[in-house]
Scaffold this active site. Structure first.
Site, PDB file in Angstrom:
ATOM      1  N   ARG A   1      37.423  49.502  53.502  1.00 13.19           N
ATOM      2  CA  ARG A   1      38.540  50.361  53.823  1.00 13.19           C
ATOM      3  C   ARG A   1      39.715  50.090  52.884  1.00 13.19           C
ATOM      4  O   ARG A   1      40.251  51.003  52.263  1.00 13.19           O
ATOM      5  CB  ARG A   1      38.933  50.046  55.257  1.00 13.19           C
TER       6      ARG A   1
ATOM      7  N   LYS B   1      29.744  30.480  39.094  1.00 15.49           N
ATOM      8  CA  LYS B   1      29.522  29.444  38.079  1.00 15.49           C
ATOM      9  C   LYS B   1      30.576  28.351  38.174  1.00 15.49           C
ATOM     10  O   LYS B   1      30.693  27.512  37.289  1.00 15.49           O
ATOM     11  CB  LYS B   1      29.526  30.075  36.682  1.00 15.49           C
TER      12      LYS B   1
ATOM     13  N   ARG C   1      42.017  40.149  47.388  1.00 16.19           N
ATOM     14  CA  ARG C   1      41.577  39.851  48.756  1.00 16.19           C
ATOM     15  C   ARG C   1      40.799  38.555  48.699  1.00 16.19           C
ATOM     16  O   ARG C   1      39.886  38.427  47.867  1.00 16.19           O
ATOM     17  CB  ARG C   1      40.653  40.971  49.239  1.00 16.19           C
TER      18      ARG C   1
ATOM     19  N   HIS D   1      48.715  40.278  55.048  1.00 16.95           N
ATOM     20  CA  HIS D   1      48.065  41.507  54.583  1.00 16.95           C
ATOM     21  C   HIS D   1      49.175  42.566  54.563  1.00 16.95           C
ATOM     22  O   HIS D   1      49.182  43.495  55.375  1.00 16.95           O
ATOM     23  CB  HIS D   1      46.945  41.880  55.552  1.00 16.95           C
TER      24      HIS D   1
END
Lengths: 304, 304, 304
Positions: free
Chosen positions: A53, A82, A103, A131
């Site tokens: 979303r 890695k 994020r 957020h």
């Protein structure tokens, strides 16, 4: 705004927030005026955990501004496997884009990463942390539907673990909203958040029963109660069943109620609510586009 | 076309189909005339199961029209995993795009989803159900190579499970084609499809041996026989080996044959066929771009 | 350049290489002059193994030229899983794009694939084989920082398995660089590469100790030593620990040293090196964009 990194809603003053919401409203009213505004600009997407979303919304926002995205893809396909550090990853990707969206599952990741790059970095969620663009689109939806004047809002569901809720509650303090928190006792606001809200002078009340307050609310913000929070499933079903809302209840107690939800919902909002005028949760998701367009527009302008 | 959702080839009249194919031919003849036509438009891609070819083809089509895509990514990375319903997902994504493309493993998913959105929705395959853009590109390829006048077509391979085949066979009935179905007995057309074709007045014959009919065909449409359909592998190899075609056979029996395949092929078309003029399966895949451009152009125009 | 497929750095003459680097320098100096240059062109990305950095860099390059990408996605989501051959896959994808970028785990894959397509194909790494755009961006970075005149370069770390190193070493022979290879004995250059370099008349020396040569170098190119190369972990730690560099060592022995690394790094370059002017490894990654823009510009021009 003086900041170019957007890490937390807490860094934004009432004035900052209103500037973003005003710009978003302008964009929503006439998107075509912004369609070429950032032609040639690239937004780097670094999603270290899935979030369809949010990712689609940022992509749409950047493309609606005439720009484009460069996507890291999933962690499984990245150099992270890695053993590359987050600081190294963002310093590399900075070379591919004009702004970054991050994020990450770890609280504090966005703040840390932002210290290594010059390009503006927007936090799209860092674990139990912040957020800010979700908070801004929530505020935008509240303003469009109920306004901030003399606002009375109920926030219901999982108030203990819900990052979205904590961030929204904090932001609402700057608008002097009356906040009613409705949840089972086991999922009440964490003490630290409650303390924070009281320190900010917020008018806050806690309830275990929605009926106590439903008729006074302008907005009801519902969140999902997750099964995983309960040691046994029967307990979950008992509790979750009490923090649901349906059309009959709204029609009976508060016809003008605006209903919001960060989505995805499971069954905490009955599907019969979808038909009501006050059901704003899909529109709320859609509002993510103009709000993120506004924010991107402002940070890209700033960083020129 | 009066519809804006494209769910099944069956919803399209002969006139609708010809309108799409004509537009596709116009686009193929002069793609640059369409290069800016949908600038600023976004196509939402919702692929609930993998399908590289179809996804790349839709992406290329939308971009060749000047537009862009917003991609949900894989299901593993989506809210679907959190229990969100398809109806909710499409209603959210509708806010990010001007039209939607849906691929889903469940038959009927596209029809159901289309009832929840205003933006035009195109079915890109729903399980054993429909895949109308595949049918349209197949028809386009047939028209370009053999025309529909007095057309004789052979369809060979797995006729029991092949969604592509059922949809194409049905569409061909409106063009009065003679259809020859060539397959092992265990993979013949399902009774319901055969009934359907007879009801439509189609001229249909079934064969177990390609030699019986090869020389009369204008087009041979080959499909892959999947190992998983057979209880034991030796049986598979025996059967599959008989439903293969190679260059020598074509040169001997029918030099002008157009050979098609929805791809991917494994070994049902020998690699020596690739060099023949009639080998049209790669061009057939490429035709997906102008055909999807035509369809997108028409539904985006319609929905304005 | 007369070639339109770019398979190996070895196919490029000194003149070809300089033409790419000159174009890249022009682009880096004024990217806006190239911003609309390939509007409407599509680049097909076929990554059969993950490579975030290379993929993002190509995407950014194509988009900075005004073009766009069409991405196959991961192998898990592709027709390859249904048994399609690489030759078939590239012939299909050719229909969706104006040029192709291929990353594949098998040596020789790019050469083979290029024989099946007309669109220009760029090798983005084929197993232990070639990765010409990495070599070009390495050369660009060396030229920008030290120039090729009388160049003395050290290449340190895993010289046995490092594809990047072999390709760079070979390319440097055409610029008459003095090359110093620094590695543990177990990870020295393979005999075939050493032979190749001698045949080209390269001035090459091998060392096991960086101190022997550090003060004479213009550039030190560091590569990662992988744990998996060693039978037991203690041996790895002992060896790896000797092929690391830190700021104090550079300040003491060679203040003007340019430090490069193909990234990702783990701990072979200490983080305190990041602050030095000579630390060019992030810039080196960023240089991938103008270098790939130059190459794409040239092959797209060529193929018109």
């Amino acid at each position: 705004m003086r900041q170019d990194h957007i890490i937390s809603a807490k860094q934004l003053s009432r004035r900052d927030i209103e500037a973003v919401l005003d710009r978003a409203a302008e964009i929503a009213a006439d998107p075509s005026a912004y369609a070429d505004r950032h032609e040639g600009s690239l937004l780097g997407l670094l999603f270290f955990e899935p979030s369809t979303r949010t990712k689609m919304s940022f992509s749409a926002a950047m493309k609606r501004l005439g720009g484009d995205i460069v996507d890291m893809g999933t962690v499984e396909s990245s150099s992270v496997k890695k053993g590359e550090s987050l600081a190294d990853t963002v310093r590399v990707v900075e070379g591919y884009a004009d702004a970054l969206v991050l994020r990450h599952p770890s609280e504090g990741a966005a703040q840390m990463a932002s210290e290594f790059v010059d390009a503006p970095l927007i936090n799209a969620g860092d674990g139990a942390g912040q957020h800010p663009t979700q908070t801004l689109l929530d505020l935008y939806t509240i303003r469009e539907n109920a306004g901030f004047d003399d606002l009375s809002i109920g926030i219901m569901g999982d108030l203990k673990y819900g990052r979205t809720v904590h961030s929204l509650a904090h932001a609402l303090t700057v608008f002097d909203a009356r906040q009613h928190f409705v949840s089972p006792e086991s999922l009440q606001l964490p003490r630290s958040v409650r303390y924070d809200l009281h320190e900010s002078g917020a008018e806050v009340r806690e309830h275990t029963d929605l009926d106590d307050v439903l008729s006074e609310l302008d907005v009801l913000y519902v969140t999902r109660i997750q099964k995983e929070r309960f040691p046994d499933e029967s307990e979950y079903h008992e509790v979750a069943g009490e923090y649901q809302i349906d059309a009959a209840t709204i029609r009976e107690h508060n016809e003008d109620l605006t209903v919001m939800h960060p989505l995805p919902r499971v069954d905490e909002i009955d599907h019969d609510v979808d038909e009501l005028d006050g059901a704003q949760y899909f529109q709320q998701a859609h509002n993510g586009v103009p709000v993120r367009m506004a924010l991107l527009d402002m940070v890209l302008e700033e960083s020129r």
